[in-house]
Design a protein around this motif. Structure first.
Motif, mmCIF file in Angstrom:
data_model
loop_
_atom_site.group_PDB
_atom_site.id
_atom_site.type_symbol
_atom_site.label_atom_id
_atom_site.label_comp_id
_atom_site.label_asym_id
_atom_site.label_seq_id
_atom_site.Cartn_x
_atom_site.Cartn_y
_atom_site.Cartn_z
ATOM 1 N N GLU A 130 -60.043 -83.650 -45.616
ATOM 2 C CA GLU A 130 -60.362 -83.011 -44.344
ATOM 3 C C GLU A 130 -59.442 -83.456 -43.216
ATOM 4 O OE1 GLU A 130 -64.466 -83.800 -43.594
ATOM 5 O OE2 GLU A 130 -65.170 -82.555 -45.258
ATOM 6 N N ARG A 153 -59.212 -79.920 -42.011
ATOM 7 C CA ARG A 153 -59.701 -79.564 -40.679
ATOM 8 C C ARG A 153 -58.893 -80.220 -39.566
ATOM 9 N NH1 ARG A 153 -65.899 -80.977 -40.619
ATOM 10 N NH2 ARG A 153 -65.695 -80.051 -38.546
ATOM 11 N N LYS A 171 -57.704 -72.113 -43.146
ATOM 12 C CA LYS A 171 -58.323 -71.403 -42.029
ATOM 13 C C LYS A 171 -59.449 -72.205 -41.403
ATOM 14 C CE LYS A 171 -57.065 -66.752 -43.524
ATOM 15 N NZ LYS A 171 -57.530 -65.395 -43.892
ATOM 16 N N GLN A 172 -59.827 -73.303 -42.051
ATOM 17 C CA GLN A 172 -60.832 -74.204 -41.472
ATOM 18 C C GLN A 172 -60.213 -75.184 -40.472
ATOM 19 O OE1 GLN A 172 -63.734 -75.992 -44.093
ATOM 20 N NE2 GLN A 172 -63.265 -74.549 -45.726
ATOM 21 N N GLU A 174 -59.086 -77.153 -37.469
ATOM 22 C CA GLU A 174 -59.595 -77.204 -36.104
ATOM 23 C C GLU A 174 -58.636 -77.903 -35.157
ATOM 24 O OE1 GLU A 174 -63.416 -79.035 -36.230
ATOM 25 O OE2 GLU A 174 -64.274 -77.547 -37.596
ATOM 26 N N LEU A 192 -55.298 -68.781 -37.595
ATOM 27 C CA LEU A 192 -56.115 -69.983 -37.668
ATOM 28 C C LEU A 192 -57.228 -69.864 -36.626
ATOM 29 C CD1 LEU A 192 -53.247 -72.639 -37.975
ATOM 30 C CD2 LEU A 192 -54.539 -71.528 -39.809
ATOM 31 N N THR A 193 -58.215 -69.108 -36.961
ATOM 32 C CA THR A 193 -59.242 -68.710 -35.987
ATOM 33 C C THR A 193 -60.172 -69.845 -35.572
ATOM 34 O OG1 THR A 193 -60.617 -67.939 -37.838
ATOM 35 C CG2 THR A 193 -59.229 -66.304 -36.740
ATOM 36 N N ASN A 194 -60.230 -70.931 -36.348
ATOM 37 C CA ASN A 194 -61.076 -72.063 -35.992
ATOM 38 C C ASN A 194 -60.327 -73.118 -35.189
ATOM 39 O OD1 ASN A 194 -63.516 -71.212 -37.212
ATOM 40 N ND2 ASN A 194 -62.770 -71.837 -39.221
ATOM 41 N N LEU A 195 -59.039 -72.878 -34.938
ATOM 42 C CA LEU A 195 -58.224 -73.861 -34.235
ATOM 43 C C LEU A 195 -58.692 -74.007 -32.791
ATOM 44 C CD1 LEU A 195 -55.734 -75.589 -35.011
ATOM 45 C CD2 LEU A 195 -54.319 -73.866 -33.887
ATOM 46 N N ARG A 196 -59.040 -75.247 -32.424
ATOM 47 C CA ARG A 196 -59.510 -75.497 -31.057
ATOM 48 C C ARG A 196 -58.629 -76.494 -30.317
ATOM 49 N NH1 ARG A 196 -62.448 -80.255 -31.507
ATOM 50 N NH2 ARG A 196 -63.279 -80.747 -33.566
#
Length: 199
Positions: A130, A153, A171-172, A174, A192-196
Protein backbone atom coordinates in the motif's frame (compact mmCIF):
# COMPACT_ATOMS: atom_id res chain seq x y z
CA UNK A 1 5.87 -0.04 21.43
CA UNK A 2 8.95 -0.01 19.21
CA UNK A 3 11.38 -2.61 20.43
CA UNK A 4 15.13 -1.98 20.37
CA UNK A 5 17.98 -4.04 21.69
CA UNK A 6 17.94 -1.94 24.86
CA UNK A 7 14.53 -3.16 25.94
CA UNK A 8 14.09 -6.31 23.87
CA UNK A 9 14.26 -8.86 26.72
CA UNK A 10 11.80 -6.86 28.80
CA UNK A 11 9.42 -6.46 25.85
CA UNK A 12 9.50 -10.14 24.99
CA UNK A 13 8.73 -11.19 28.54
CA UNK A 14 6.19 -8.51 29.44
CA UNK A 15 4.46 -7.67 26.19
CA UNK A 16 4.58 -10.42 23.61
CA UNK A 17 4.79 -13.68 25.56
CA UNK A 18 7.88 -14.78 23.67
CA UNK A 19 7.27 -13.06 20.31
CA UNK A 20 8.55 -9.74 18.95
CA UNK A 21 6.11 -7.95 16.64
CA UNK A 22 8.13 -4.81 15.92
CA UNK A 23 11.88 -4.50 16.01
CA UNK A 24 14.46 -1.82 15.34
CA UNK A 25 17.60 -3.65 14.32
CA UNK A 26 20.04 -1.16 15.82
CA UNK A 27 20.54 -0.02 19.39
CA UNK A 28 21.17 3.53 20.56
CA UNK A 29 24.84 3.23 19.56
CA UNK A 30 23.80 2.09 16.05
CA UNK A 31 25.11 -1.42 16.62
CA UNK A 32 23.45 -4.20 14.64
CA UNK A 33 21.19 -6.50 16.67
CA UNK A 34 20.95 -10.02 15.18
CA UNK A 35 17.56 -11.69 15.07
CA UNK A 36 16.62 -14.60 17.29
CA UNK A 37 14.64 -16.74 14.91
CA UNK A 38 12.47 -18.49 17.49
CA UNK A 39 11.25 -15.14 18.80
CA UNK A 40 10.78 -13.25 15.53
CA UNK A 41 8.81 -15.65 13.34
CA UNK A 42 5.74 -13.44 13.82
CA UNK A 43 7.65 -10.19 13.24
CA UNK A 44 5.47 -7.58 11.51
CA UNK A 45 7.75 -4.51 11.35
CA UNK A 46 11.49 -4.31 10.88
CA UNK A 47 13.68 -1.21 10.61
CA UNK A 48 17.36 -0.60 9.80
CA UNK A 49 18.67 2.90 10.32
CA UNK A 50 22.13 4.33 9.63
CA UNK A 51 23.69 0.98 8.84
CA UNK A 52 26.24 1.95 6.20
CA UNK A 53 28.12 -0.85 4.44
CA UNK A 54 30.66 1.58 2.89
CA UNK A 55 31.73 -1.08 0.38
CA UNK A 56 34.17 -2.82 2.73
CA UNK A 57 34.24 -6.56 3.42
CA UNK A 58 32.65 -6.23 6.84
CA UNK A 59 29.85 -4.11 5.40
CA UNK A 60 29.16 -6.60 2.61
CA UNK A 61 29.02 -9.51 5.05
CA UNK A 62 26.75 -7.56 7.35
CA UNK A 63 24.46 -6.55 4.47
CA UNK A 64 24.15 -10.13 3.21
CA UNK A 65 23.41 -11.37 6.74
CA UNK A 66 20.75 -8.74 7.32
CA UNK A 67 18.95 -9.33 4.03
CA UNK A 68 19.20 -13.11 4.52
CA UNK A 69 17.45 -12.71 7.85
CA UNK A 70 14.80 -10.46 6.34
CA UNK A 71 14.15 -13.09 3.69
CA UNK A 72 12.99 -15.46 6.44
CA UNK A 73 10.46 -13.02 7.90
CA UNK A 74 7.48 -14.27 5.94
CA UNK A 75 4.90 -12.44 8.09
CA UNK A 76 6.55 -9.04 7.66
CA UNK A 77 4.17 -6.13 6.98
CA UNK A 78 6.61 -3.20 7.20
CA UNK A 79 10.25 -3.08 6.05
CA UNK A 80 12.16 0.17 6.53
CA UNK A 81 15.77 0.86 5.57
CA UNK A 82 16.87 4.44 6.09
CA UNK A 83 20.00 6.52 5.59
CA UNK A 84 22.03 3.60 4.35
CA UNK A 85 23.71 2.08 1.33
CA UNK A 86 22.39 -1.31 2.44
CA UNK A 87 19.87 -1.23 -0.40
CA UNK A 88 22.49 -0.35 -2.99
CA UNK A 89 24.26 -2.46 -5.60
CA UNK A 90 27.47 -0.57 -4.91
CA UNK A 91 28.39 -3.15 -2.26
CA UNK A 92 27.16 -6.30 -3.98
CA UNK A 93 27.25 -8.19 -7.26
CA UNK A 94 23.43 -8.05 -7.31
CA UNK A 95 20.77 -6.09 -5.50
CA UNK A 96 20.48 -7.10 -1.83
CA UNK A 97 16.78 -6.27 -2.13
CA UNK A 98 16.01 -9.24 -4.38
CA UNK A 99 14.64 -11.10 -1.37
CA UNK A 100 11.74 -8.67 -0.97
CA UNK A 101 9.78 -10.50 -3.65
CA UNK A 102 9.27 -13.27 -1.08
CA UNK A 103 7.70 -10.93 1.47
CA UNK A 104 4.25 -11.27 -0.03
CA UNK A 105 2.42 -9.85 3.01
CA UNK A 106 4.35 -6.57 2.93
CA UNK A 107 2.12 -3.49 3.21
CA UNK A 108 4.79 -0.80 3.53
CA UNK A 109 8.26 -0.65 1.99
CA UNK A 110 10.27 2.37 3.09
CA UNK A 111 13.72 2.93 1.56
CA UNK A 112 14.48 6.53 2.48
CA UNK A 113 17.77 8.39 2.00
CA UNK A 114 19.42 5.31 0.49
CA UNK A 115 22.38 5.80 -1.81
CA UNK A 116 22.53 4.11 -5.22
CA UNK A 117 19.18 2.39 -4.72
CA UNK A 118 18.49 -0.51 -7.07
CA UNK A 119 14.94 -1.83 -7.01
CA UNK A 120 14.51 -5.37 -8.36
CA UNK A 121 11.69 -6.38 -10.70
CA UNK A 122 10.40 -8.80 -8.04
CA UNK A 123 8.91 -5.70 -6.42
CA UNK A 124 5.93 -6.57 -8.60
CA UNK A 125 5.26 -9.64 -6.40
CA UNK A 126 4.08 -7.43 -3.54
CA UNK A 127 0.39 -7.56 -4.38
CA UNK A 128 -0.69 -6.16 -0.99
CA UNK A 129 1.76 -3.24 -0.92
CA UNK A 130 0.00 0.00 0.00
CA UNK A 131 2.92 2.35 0.64
CA UNK A 132 6.17 2.65 -1.31
CA UNK A 133 8.32 5.38 0.22
CA UNK A 134 11.56 6.19 -1.62
CA UNK A 135 11.97 9.80 -0.50
CA UNK A 136 15.48 11.16 -0.42
CA UNK A 137 16.92 8.14 -2.23
CA UNK A 138 18.70 8.15 -5.57
CA UNK A 139 17.67 5.47 -8.06
CA UNK A 140 19.06 5.03 -11.57
CA UNK A 141 15.67 3.81 -12.75
CA UNK A 142 12.40 2.38 -11.44
CA UNK A 143 11.52 -1.16 -12.54
CA UNK A 144 8.56 -1.31 -14.89
CA UNK A 145 6.37 -3.18 -12.40
CA UNK A 146 4.42 -0.43 -10.64
CA UNK A 147 1.35 -1.44 -12.66
CA UNK A 148 1.36 -4.76 -10.77
CA UNK A 149 0.91 -3.03 -7.41
CA UNK A 150 -2.87 -2.88 -7.59
CA UNK A 151 -3.36 -1.86 -3.94
CA UNK A 152 -0.77 0.92 -3.90
CA UNK A 153 -2.21 4.01 -2.19
CA UNK A 154 0.87 6.06 -1.26
CA UNK A 155 3.84 6.54 -3.58
CA UNK A 156 6.78 8.74 -2.61
CA UNK A 157 9.22 8.92 -5.50
CA UNK A 158 13.04 9.02 -5.46
CA UNK A 159 15.41 11.11 -7.54
CA UNK A 160 16.17 9.35 -10.82
CA UNK A 161 18.60 9.76 -13.69
CA UNK A 162 16.71 10.38 -16.92
CA UNK A 163 12.98 10.67 -17.39
CA UNK A 164 10.86 7.80 -16.03
CA UNK A 165 7.42 6.72 -17.20
CA UNK A 166 4.86 5.92 -14.53
CA UNK A 167 2.48 3.74 -16.51
CA UNK A 168 -0.40 1.80 -15.00
CA UNK A 169 -0.39 3.26 -11.51
CA UNK A 170 -3.11 1.88 -9.25
CA UNK A 171 -6.42 3.73 -9.44
CA UNK A 172 -6.50 3.45 -5.65
CA UNK A 173 -3.51 5.83 -5.44
CA UNK A 174 -4.23 8.67 -3.02
CA UNK A 175 -0.80 10.28 -2.56
CA UNK A 176 1.82 10.85 -5.25
CA UNK A 177 4.69 12.82 -3.78
CA UNK A 178 8.03 14.07 -5.15
CA UNK A 179 6.52 14.06 -8.63
CA UNK A 180 8.91 16.21 -10.64
CA UNK A 181 7.70 16.65 -14.21
CA UNK A 182 11.31 16.92 -15.40
CA UNK A 183 12.01 13.43 -14.04
CA UNK A 184 8.66 11.65 -14.33
CA UNK A 185 5.94 11.31 -16.91
CA UNK A 186 2.46 9.89 -16.45
CA UNK A 187 0.33 9.63 -19.60
CA UNK A 188 -2.94 10.52 -17.90
CA UNK A 189 -2.98 11.65 -14.28
CA UNK A 190 -6.68 12.51 -14.61
CA UNK A 191 -7.49 8.79 -14.50
CA UNK A 192 -6.23 8.59 -10.94
CA UNK A 193 -9.59 9.61 -9.56
CA UNK A 194 -8.73 8.89 -5.90
CA UNK A 195 -5.64 11.09 -5.97
CA UNK A 196 -5.89 13.73 -3.25
CA UNK A 197 -2.26 14.82 -2.93
CA UNK A 198 0.14 15.53 -5.78
CA UNK A 199 3.42 17.24 -4.89
Amino acid sequence: IFVTSVDISHAIEEEYFGFVLRLCAVDFQHNYVPLRKEQTKHLHSYMYESLDCNGDNYGRRLGRKIMSEVNNLKMLRVLAIENSSLASRSCYSRSPLECIGNLIHLRCLRLRDCHGLKLPSCLGNLKYLETLDLRGSYCSRLPNVLSKLGRLRHLYLPCCSGKQRLDGLSKQLEILESFDSTLYFHPNLSRLTNLRALK
